[in-house]
Design a protein around this motif. Structure first.
Motif: not given
Ligand code: GLV
Ligand code: MN
Ligand code: MN
Length: 409
Positions: A172-192
């Motif tokens: 499970l230790e391998s799941v953690r992402l190294p810092s700086g792995c993503f430049h940005a993240f954008v999630e599309l979702h219904i408003e709820q």
């Protein structure tokens, strides 16, 4: 450029993969339906020409390699697990919409400089282990592998046991992402929630996500024959539980913030026989707020009331915190890009607070993040009547595609 009809077809196909008959969707983590759903997502990623990697807890990353693959990627995505008795849009729009956004960009001739990745997160919903956002928590380092290993579901099965049975091995230790792995993240979702529909605005852009917390309360009373145990000597665990559930409501409505919400969504009593005094009750309480001070005040109110109720009724109580997460803020630069995209597409947009939590709550801890919301009928979610129009889904997917393109250029 977005193929709305194709996206609808895929939403319809994935909706049929459920533990219960259509139109109700239930896909609990590592259930047979969840595994079939994952297989569907893998095929959809391949159809979109993406390269799939899965980590030790089953988070799936579907990648379109950019011209400069060593640069941090731009991410999108959401979840496909669904609570019992759910609808077909929560989470799924963000995963299948992510694939369609990338497919649309490819069709348009766009070539990304940064790689683009659609992420399907494991267990955004807390159904199995009582803790939501399992995959994104581990990615962000907000849940330690030790704590994850200690988790058990209602049948006493561990995460390690269940993920191995589902084919996900490795530490499970391998799941953690190294810092700086993503430049940005954008999630599309219904408003709820009801705001976009009520105001006739097609796109919401998330500025803040409320901080969720949850608690498990186990009450040990004294059982016995419902006819023979007289009222003055009873220690009925279910009545203490009922009083605590009312205290949750009271604490949430008197915290001083309209954003405090408290729910007792799990209420189990044992032995569950009409002619037996309940000797045990188990509650799960969900308490959220955009502000930590008023959430803290509501928590204190619940805790004090529970202590008083149990002392008065002669009940032994275990009160365990499952999670108490701070709220998260969207990244101003990413929000500005999404707003600019809406303006250029001629779509009205509005900044919103997300009262539901999302994997973006944890992605925001490791990279600049925002979310794109689309309206849903009556604000309904977490129920089978959940609905978003094909036009709104296509518009949200178009905004997502252009935003990703800008971020990846
Ligand atoms: C996520 O589904 C939440 O409960 O907010
Ligand atoms: Mn949900
Ligand atoms: Mn969701």
């Amino acid at each position: 450029m977005v193929d709305g009809a194709e996206l609808q077809r895929r939403l319809g196909q994935l909706a049929l993969i459920s533990e219960v008959p259509a139109p109700v969707v239930t896909r609990v983590l590592f259930s047979e339906a969840d595994l079939r759903g994952r297989a569907y997502v893998r095929r959809a990623a391949a159809d979109a020409g993406l390269t799939v990697r899965e980590d030790a807890v089953g988070n799936l990353f579907a990648r379109w390699e950019g011209a400069e693959p060593s640069l941090p990627a731009v991410g999108t995505g959401s979840h496909t697990d669904a609570i019992p008795n759910a609808g077909l849009y929560d989470g799924v729009v963000g995963v299948l919409g992510g694939f369609e956004a990338l497919a649309a960009l490819r069709r348009s001739g766009f070539r990304p400089r940064r790689s683009l990745e659609v992420v399907m997160f494991t267990a955004e919903e807390p159904t199995r282990f009582g803790l939501g956002c399992l995959g994104s928590r581990l990615m962000a380092g907000s849940l330690t592998p030790e704590k994850a290993r200690a988790m058990r579901d209602r049948e006493g099965r561990s995460l390690d046991e269940l993920r191995a049975a589902a084919g996900f091995r490795g530490a499970l230790e391998s799941v953690r992402l190294p810092s700086g792995c993503f430049h940005a993240f954008v999630e599309l979702h219904i408003e709820q929630g009801p705001i976009l529909e009520k105001e006739g605005i097609p796109i919401g852009i998330v500025e803040h996500i409320a901080g969720p917390s949850s608690y498990r309360v186990t009450l040990h009373g004294d059982g016995g024959h419902a006819g023979a145990v007289l009222m003055p000597v009873r220690h009925d665990a279910s009545l203490a539980a009922a009083e605590i559930a009312l205290a949750v409501e009271r604490a949430a409505t008197t915290s001083g913030s309209a954003d405090t919400v408290g729910t007792t969504g799990v209420f189990r009593i044992e032995p569950g026989a009409v002619n037996s005094v309940p000797y045990r009750a188990c509650l799960e309480i969900d308490l959220r707020d955009t502000r930590m001070d008023t959430r803290g005040k509501a928590y204190d109110g619940i805790r004090n009331a529970a202590d008083e109720i149990c002392a008065r009724r002669g009940i032994r109580m275990e009160f365990d915190e499952i999670n108490a997460d701070p709220p998260a803020s969207g990244d101003p630069g990413t929000i500005a890009i999404a707003e600019d995209v809406c303006a250029s597409l001629g779509l009205a947009s509005k900044r919103l607070v997300s009262r539901a939590y999302h994997d973006s709550l944890f992605m925001a801890r490791i990279c600049p993040t925002t979310m794109i919301f689309i309206p849903c009928r009556n604000g309904w979610s977490h129920r089978p009547e959940e609905y978003a129009t094909p036009a709104h889904i296509a518009a949200g997917t178009a905004v997502l595609a252009h935003t990703l393109a800008r971020l990846a250029s």
